[in-house]
Design a protein around this motif. Structure first.
Motif, PDB file in Angstrom:
ATOM      1  N   ALA A 125      47.225   9.714 118.339  1.00 12.05           N
ATOM      2  CA  ALA A 125      48.028   8.766 119.109  1.00 12.05           C
ATOM      3  C   ALA A 125      49.506   9.167 119.092  1.00 12.05           C
ATOM      4  O   ALA A 125      50.199   9.055 120.112  1.00 12.05           O
ATOM      5  CB  ALA A 125      47.845   7.360 118.552  1.00 12.05           C
ATOM      6  N   TYR A 126      49.978   9.651 117.944  1.00  9.22           N
ATOM      7  CA  TYR A 126      51.375  10.085 117.838  1.00  9.22           C
ATOM      8  C   TYR A 126      51.651  11.279 118.753  1.00  9.22           C
ATOM      9  O   TYR A 126      52.679  11.334 119.430  1.00  9.22           O
ATOM     10  CB  TYR A 126      51.703  10.438 116.382  1.00  9.22           C
ATOM     11  CG  TYR A 126      53.128  10.882 116.175  1.00  9.22           C
ATOM     12  CD1 TYR A 126      54.162   9.949 116.122  1.00  9.22           C
ATOM     13  CD2 TYR A 126      53.452  12.224 116.049  1.00  9.22           C
ATOM     14  CE1 TYR A 126      55.472  10.343 115.948  1.00  9.22           C
ATOM     15  CE2 TYR A 126      54.758  12.629 115.880  1.00  9.22           C
ATOM     16  CZ  TYR A 126      55.761  11.689 115.818  1.00  9.22           C
ATOM     17  OH  TYR A 126      57.055  12.097 115.656  1.00  9.22           O
ATOM     18  N   VAL A 127      50.720  12.229 118.794  1.00  6.28           N
ATOM     19  CA  VAL A 127      50.889  13.400 119.656  1.00  6.28           C
ATOM     20  C   VAL A 127      50.909  12.987 121.124  1.00  6.28           C
ATOM     21  O   VAL A 127      51.728  13.472 121.908  1.00  6.28           O
ATOM     22  CB  VAL A 127      49.790  14.448 119.382  1.00  6.28           C
ATOM     23  CG1 VAL A 127      49.782  15.537 120.440  1.00  6.28           C
ATOM     24  CG2 VAL A 127      49.964  15.054 118.002  1.00  6.28           C
TER      25      VAL A 127
ATOM     26  N   ASP B 131      51.143  21.761 132.446  1.00  6.19           N
ATOM     27  CA  ASP B 131      49.693  21.733 132.387  1.00  6.19           C
ATOM     28  C   ASP B 131      49.267  20.433 131.712  1.00  6.19           C
ATOM     29  O   ASP B 131      49.560  20.206 130.543  1.00  6.19           O
ATOM     30  CB  ASP B 131      49.177  22.943 131.602  1.00  6.19           C
ATOM     31  CG  ASP B 131      47.672  23.046 131.627  1.00  6.19           C
ATOM     32  OD1 ASP B 131      47.030  22.269 132.359  1.00  6.19           O
ATOM     33  OD2 ASP B 131      47.143  23.919 130.918  1.00  6.19           O
ATOM     34  N   LYS B 132      48.587  19.578 132.437  1.00  4.84           N
ATOM     35  CA  LYS B 132      48.185  18.279 131.890  1.00  4.84           C
ATOM     36  C   LYS B 132      47.127  18.407 130.801  1.00  4.84           C
ATOM     37  O   LYS B 132      46.835  17.468 130.096  1.00  4.84           O
ATOM     38  CB  LYS B 132      47.675  17.359 133.004  1.00  4.84           C
ATOM     39  CG  LYS B 132      48.738  17.020 134.023  1.00  4.84           C
ATOM     40  CD  LYS B 132      49.933  16.359 133.368  1.00  4.84           C
ATOM     41  CE  LYS B 132      51.021  16.084 134.379  1.00  4.84           C
ATOM     42  NZ  LYS B 132      52.261  15.685 133.790  1.00  4.84           N
ATOM     43  N   TYR B 133      46.552  19.599 130.674  1.00  7.90           N
ATOM     44  CA  TYR B 133      45.576  19.813 129.615  1.00  7.90           C
ATOM     45  C   TYR B 133      46.242  20.027 128.260  1.00  7.90           C
ATOM     46  O   TYR B 133      45.561  20.184 127.255  1.00  7.90           O
ATOM     47  CB  TYR B 133      44.671  21.002 129.951  1.00  7.90           C
ATOM     48  CG  TYR B 133      43.794  20.732 131.139  1.00  7.90           C
ATOM     49  CD1 TYR B 133      42.760  19.806 131.059  1.00  7.90           C
ATOM     50  CD2 TYR B 133      44.011  21.383 132.344  1.00  7.90           C
ATOM     51  CE1 TYR B 133      41.973  19.537 132.162  1.00  7.90           C
ATOM     52  CE2 TYR B 133      43.219  21.124 133.440  1.00  7.90           C
ATOM     53  CZ  TYR B 133      42.198  20.206 133.337  1.00  7.90           C
ATOM     54  OH  TYR B 133      41.423  19.927 134.417  1.00  7.90           O
TER      55      TYR B 133
ATOM     56  N   PRO C 178      44.296  18.611 123.066  1.00  2.00           N
ATOM     57  CA  PRO C 178      44.072  18.630 121.615  1.00  2.00           C
ATOM     58  C   PRO C 178      44.204  17.251 120.961  1.00  2.00           C
ATOM     59  O   PRO C 178      43.453  16.921 120.040  1.00  2.00           O
ATOM     60  CB  PRO C 178      45.139  19.588 121.090  1.00  2.00           C
ATOM     61  CG  PRO C 178      45.421  20.486 122.237  1.00  2.00           C
ATOM     62  CD  PRO C 178      45.266  19.625 123.464  1.00  2.00           C
ATOM     63  N   ALA C 179      45.131  16.445 121.433  1.00  2.00           N
ATOM     64  CA  ALA C 179      45.295  15.106 120.875  1.00  2.00           C
ATOM     65  C   ALA C 179      44.076  14.238 121.177  1.00  2.00           C
ATOM     66  O   ALA C 179      43.625  13.468 120.327  1.00  2.00           O
ATOM     67  CB  ALA C 179      46.555  14.451 121.421  1.00  2.00           C
ATOM     68  N   VAL C 180      43.533  14.366 122.367  1.00  2.00           N
ATOM     69  CA  VAL C 180      42.327  13.612 122.726  1.00  2.00           C
ATOM     70  C   VAL C 180      41.156  14.073 121.858  1.00  2.00           C
ATOM     71  O   VAL C 180      40.362  13.257 121.382  1.00  2.00           O
ATOM     72  CB  VAL C 180      42.016  13.774 124.232  1.00  2.00           C
ATOM     73  CG1 VAL C 180      40.680  13.155 124.587  1.00  2.00           C
ATOM     74  CG2 VAL C 180      43.130  13.165 125.068  1.00  2.00           C
TER      75      VAL C 180
ATOM     76  N   VAL D 236      37.364  13.368 117.354  1.00  2.00           N
ATOM     77  CA  VAL D 236      36.899  13.815 116.039  1.00  2.00           C
ATOM     78  C   VAL D 236      37.033  12.682 115.026  1.00  2.00           C
ATOM     79  O   VAL D 236      36.166  12.506 114.157  1.00  2.00           O
ATOM     80  CB  VAL D 236      37.675  15.072 115.582  1.00  2.00           C
ATOM     81  CG1 VAL D 236      37.456  15.363 114.112  1.00  2.00           C
ATOM     82  CG2 VAL D 236      37.270  16.268 116.423  1.00  2.00           C
ATOM     83  N   ALA D 237      38.083  11.899 115.132  1.00  2.00           N
ATOM     84  CA  ALA D 237      38.266  10.769 114.218  1.00  2.00           C
ATOM     85  C   ALA D 237      37.138   9.758 114.366  1.00  2.00           C
ATOM     86  O   ALA D 237      36.608   9.246 113.365  1.00  2.00           O
ATOM     87  CB  ALA D 237      39.618  10.102 114.467  1.00  2.00           C
TER      88      ALA D 237
END
Length: 168
Positions: free
Chosen positions: A10-12, A25-27, A31-33, A38-39
């Motif tokens: 969420a912080y990222v 690049d919206k991708y 990694p944050a998603v 993973v959480a």
């Protein structure tokens, strides 16, 4: 661990909003998603492990072990891919930053983002203050100076002139 990863993800994502002009690049938020996903998976796996332990289920503990091994393999793969592609990411980000710096005029939204970035990270230019010498803004100002956001925060009366690089 799942709560910690959720917070990091969420912080990222929240931080990404401040720098989205540099990351066209919206991708880049992917990694944050993935971290948040993973959480959630870790939370579910933790529940499986706890339930298997309390019930002393051999099948449940075997499933838990198999899942942990898959996660370990995925982590090693992610580390290797990150290591292999680190230069590509660095080159892409620097190229995008250079294009945003080229659009700097002191008034447009990109200029606000550049000023914010330089003030927050206490930096000047992509690599250093000499990056500004190739921009249109540097040549159009007539006084051949860098933006005041390049000035060190503790220096008073900084003009951004290149004849005093110790102030930048």
């Amino acid at each position: 661990a799942a709560a910690g990863l959720s917070y990091v993800g969420a912080y990222v994502i929240n931080t990404y909003k401040s720098y989205d002009n540099f990351l066209q690049d919206k991708y880049a938020v992917l990694p944050a998603v993935i971290i948040i996903c993973v959480a959630v998976v870790m939370f579910v796996i933790g529940l499986i492990g706890c339930c298997a332990t309390f019930r002393e289920s051999r099948v449940g503990l075997g499933l838990f072990l198999a899942i942990i091994l898959l996660i370990f393999i995925a982590e090693v793969s992610a580390f290797v891919l990150g290591f292999v592609y680190r230069e590509k990411v660095k080159t892409d980000v620097q190229g995008t930053m250079r294009s945003v710096f080229e659009q700097y005029d002191g008034k447009n939204p990109e200029s606000t983002v550049v000023d914010y970035l330089q003030e927050q990270l206490q930096c000047c230019g992509v690599k250093n203050y000499s990056d500004w010498t190739t921009t249109q803004w540097f040549n159009s100002t007539g006084n051949h100076s860098v933006p005041r956001s390049c000035c060190q925060q503790d220096v008073k009366n900084c003009t951004g002139h290149l004849d005093q690089p110790q102030e930048l």
